[in-house]
Scaffold this active site. Sequence first.
Site, PDB file in Angstrom:
ATOM      1  CE1 TYR A   1      -7.201  10.559 -10.848  1.00  0.00           C
ATOM      2  CE2 TYR A   1      -7.858  11.974 -12.666  1.00  0.00           C
ATOM      3  CZ  TYR A   1      -7.186  10.861 -12.197  1.00  0.00           C
ATOM      4  OH  TYR A   1      -6.487  10.054 -13.083  1.00  0.00           O
TER       5      TYR A   1
ATOM      6  CG  ASN B   1      -1.894   1.142   1.208  1.00  0.00           C
ATOM      7  OD1 ASN B   1      -1.702   2.110   0.479  1.00  0.00           O
ATOM      8  ND2 ASN B   1      -2.954   1.029   1.980  1.00  0.00           N
ATOM      9  CB  VAL B   2       1.881   3.659  -2.678  1.00  0.00           C
ATOM     10  CG1 VAL B   2       2.398   2.645  -3.682  1.00  0.00           C
ATOM     11  CG2 VAL B   2       0.509   4.189  -3.074  1.00  0.00           C
TER      12      VAL B   2
ATOM     13  CB  SER C   1      -4.560  12.670 -15.272  1.00  0.00           C
ATOM     14  OG  SER C   1      -5.773  12.796 -16.005  1.00  0.00           O
TER      15      SER C   1
ATOM     16  CB  ALA D   1      -6.236  19.560  -6.987  1.00  0.00           C
ATOM     17  CB  SER D   2      -4.356  14.450  -6.665  1.00  0.00           C
ATOM     18  OG  SER D   2      -4.852  13.634  -7.714  1.00  0.00           O
ATOM     19  CE  LYS D   3      -3.594  10.841 -11.235  1.00  0.00           C
ATOM     20  NZ  LYS D   3      -2.561   9.816 -11.019  1.00  0.00           N
TER      21      LYS D   3
ATOM     22  CG  ASN E   1       0.003   2.789 -12.800  1.00  0.00           C
ATOM     23  OD1 ASN E   1      -0.476   3.391 -13.759  1.00  0.00           O
ATOM     24  ND2 ASN E   1      -0.633   1.781 -12.212  1.00  0.00           N
TER      25      ASN E   1
HETATM   26  N1  LIG Z   1      -7.948   5.327 -16.882  1.00  0.00           N
HETATM   27  C1  LIG Z   1      -7.756   6.559 -17.330  1.00  0.00           C
HETATM   28  O1  LIG Z   1      -8.460   7.015 -18.225  1.00  0.00           O
HETATM   29  C2  LIG Z   1      -6.638   7.404 -16.748  1.00  0.00           C
HETATM   30  C3  LIG Z   1      -6.432   8.656 -17.312  1.00  0.00           C
HETATM   31  C4  LIG Z   1      -5.433   9.455 -16.798  1.00  0.00           C
HETATM   32  C5  LIG Z   1      -4.626   9.003 -15.759  1.00  0.00           C
HETATM   33  N2  LIG Z   1      -4.834   7.770 -15.223  1.00  0.00           N
HETATM   34  C6  LIG Z   1      -3.944   7.358 -14.115  1.00  0.00           C
HETATM   35  O2  LIG Z   1      -3.270   6.160 -14.471  1.00  0.00           O
HETATM   36  C7  LIG Z   1      -3.030   5.377 -13.311  1.00  0.00           C
HETATM   37  C8  LIG Z   1      -3.617   3.978 -13.487  1.00  0.00           C
HETATM   38  O3  LIG Z   1      -4.995   4.097 -13.737  1.00  0.00           O
HETATM   39  P1  LIG Z   1      -5.921   2.862 -14.220  1.00  0.00           P
HETATM   40  O4  LIG Z   1      -6.995   3.411 -15.047  1.00  0.00           O
HETATM   41  O5  LIG Z   1      -5.056   1.797 -14.753  1.00  0.00           O
HETATM   42  O6  LIG Z   1      -6.580   2.464 -12.823  1.00  0.00           O
HETATM   43  P2  LIG Z   1      -6.900   1.015 -12.211  1.00  0.00           P
HETATM   44  O7  LIG Z   1      -7.882   1.293 -11.109  1.00  0.00           O
HETATM   45  O8  LIG Z   1      -7.230   0.022 -13.268  1.00  0.00           O
HETATM   46  O9  LIG Z   1      -5.484   0.592 -11.584  1.00  0.00           O
HETATM   47  C9  LIG Z   1      -4.958   1.194 -10.439  1.00  0.00           C
HETATM   48  C10 LIG Z   1      -4.155   0.150  -9.688  1.00  0.00           C
HETATM   49  O10 LIG Z   1      -3.639   0.774  -8.510  1.00  0.00           O
HETATM   50  C11 LIG Z   1      -3.851  -0.098  -7.415  1.00  0.00           C
HETATM   51  N3  LIG Z   1      -3.928   0.705  -6.197  1.00  0.00           N
HETATM   52  C12 LIG Z   1      -4.929   1.525  -5.788  1.00  0.00           C
HETATM   53  N4  LIG Z   1      -4.622   2.054  -4.588  1.00  0.00           N
HETATM   54  C13 LIG Z   1      -3.377   1.587  -4.258  1.00  0.00           C
HETATM   55  C14 LIG Z   1      -2.520   1.787  -3.153  1.00  0.00           C
HETATM   56  N5  LIG Z   1      -2.899   2.561  -2.119  1.00  0.00           N
HETATM   57  N6  LIG Z   1      -1.322   1.162  -3.136  1.00  0.00           N
HETATM   58  C15 LIG Z   1      -0.954   0.361  -4.162  1.00  0.00           C
HETATM   59  N7  LIG Z   1      -1.727   0.115  -5.231  1.00  0.00           N
HETATM   60  C16 LIG Z   1      -2.931   0.725  -5.273  1.00  0.00           C
HETATM   61  C17 LIG Z   1      -5.150  -0.814  -7.720  1.00  0.00           C
HETATM   62  O11 LIG Z   1      -5.288  -2.026  -6.979  1.00  0.00           O
HETATM   63  C18 LIG Z   1      -5.040  -1.037  -9.208  1.00  0.00           C
HETATM   64  O12 LIG Z   1      -4.375  -2.265  -9.521  1.00  0.00           O
HETATM   65  C19 LIG Z   1      -3.630   6.148 -12.135  1.00  0.00           C
HETATM   66  O13 LIG Z   1      -2.630   6.926 -11.506  1.00  0.00           O
HETATM   67  C20 LIG Z   1      -4.669   7.016 -12.822  1.00  0.00           C
HETATM   68  O14 LIG Z   1      -4.973   8.166 -12.063  1.00  0.00           O
HETATM   69  C21 LIG Z   1      -5.830   6.947 -15.696  1.00  0.00           C
END
Ligand SMILES: NC(=O)c1ccc[n+]([C@@H]2O[C@H](COP(=O)([O-])OP(=O)(O)OC[C@H]3O[C@@H](n4cnc5c(N)ncnc54)[C@H](O)[C@@H]3O)[C@@H](O)[C@H]2O)c1
Length: 266
Positions: free
Chosen positions: A157, A62-63, A144, A159-161, A89
């Site tokens: 979200y 858990n990060v 993002s 703001a965090s990005k 990620n």
């Molecule tokens: N899907 C999109 O359209 C999109 C667009 C822009 C940015 N992003 C960013 O890309 C990244 C991945 O997104 P995704 O769509 O693959 O999401 P996802 O939910 O499919 O994957 C996220 C992964 O992070 C893990 N996770 C969540 N909380 C955690 C924690 N506290 N510690 C460790 N692992 C944890 C989850 O179990 C999951 O496997 C994220 O940072 C997201 O904000 C996604």
Amino acid sequence: MLLSEKVAVVTGGATGIGRAIGLKLAEQGASILVSDINEDAAGRTADEIAALGVQAAAQVTNVVDSGATDAMAARAVELFGRIDILINNAGVAGAPGWYTRSRSTEEDWRFTYGVNVLGSVNAANSVIPHMKSARYGKILNLASIAGREGRPSLPHYSASKSAIINYTQALAGELAGDNINVNAICPGLLWTPMWEQVGGRYARNDPQYEGLAPRDVFEKMIAANIPFGREQTPEDIGDAAVFLCSDEAKNITGQALNVDGGFFMR
Ligand SMILES: NC(=O)c1ccc[n+]([C@@H]2O[C@H](COP(=O)([O-])OP(=O)(O)OC[C@H]3O[C@@H](n4cnc5c(N)ncnc54)[C@H](O)[C@@H]3O)[C@@H](O)[C@H]2O)c1
């Protein structure tokens, strides 16, 4: 191959974009530690990666917990000898149940900053001493396009990005003297479980999308905003990650690369 003999740690590497990045890095020869809170999915992804012929393992992390990210870094060094690449990620769009709420709560702000911002800082702090002693490293943060411009739908979200883009610049300046590159990718619109929930929230809260199914919200947003008129995929993000983590990108640092079909041209 661009990443032969390299070792990468991918947080949130079990599913979605993180999984695709791990597979793409492995196709280029890297060994991968798949780090995630989802133990079963992390194990499955590590098996998929190992089937490509590289070394791979899963580590429950858990990060938000800096002790857990320290253990993650120690495990990578124990298994593979060093850490060349960190992919920050792991990310969330809000506190549990965020997609059912029309407005962000204090808990959404705290939870999202905890995982997206503090989680990235923790993982970086855990790997940096190893990278510094090797005088080599690549840190890639997942931001993002929501971090490019504040969006009313998910302000916590966005703001965090935005913070991640700023942190990428700060860390790049700090670590350049140690030969460590720090960059970010800003993914555009990807049809993932996360986006399905985002689409549902738009359909409930934004009059222009009212009553639409999440996939229809997604397609309407692509048509209105993406010059190429097509969605992005996790593999698109993986391809960009391979380049930024390779020595072909050795003189690129402090940058945030939009992979968004032209949505944001800045
Ligand atoms: N899907 C999109 O359209 C999109 C667009 C822009 C940015 N992003 C960013 O890309 C990244 C991945 O997104 P995704 O769509 O693959 O999401 P996802 O939910 O499919 O994957 C996220 C992964 O992070 C893990 N996770 C969540 N909380 C955690 C924690 N506290 N510690 C460790 N692992 C944890 C989850 O179990 C999951 O496997 C994220 O940072 C997201 O904000 C996604």
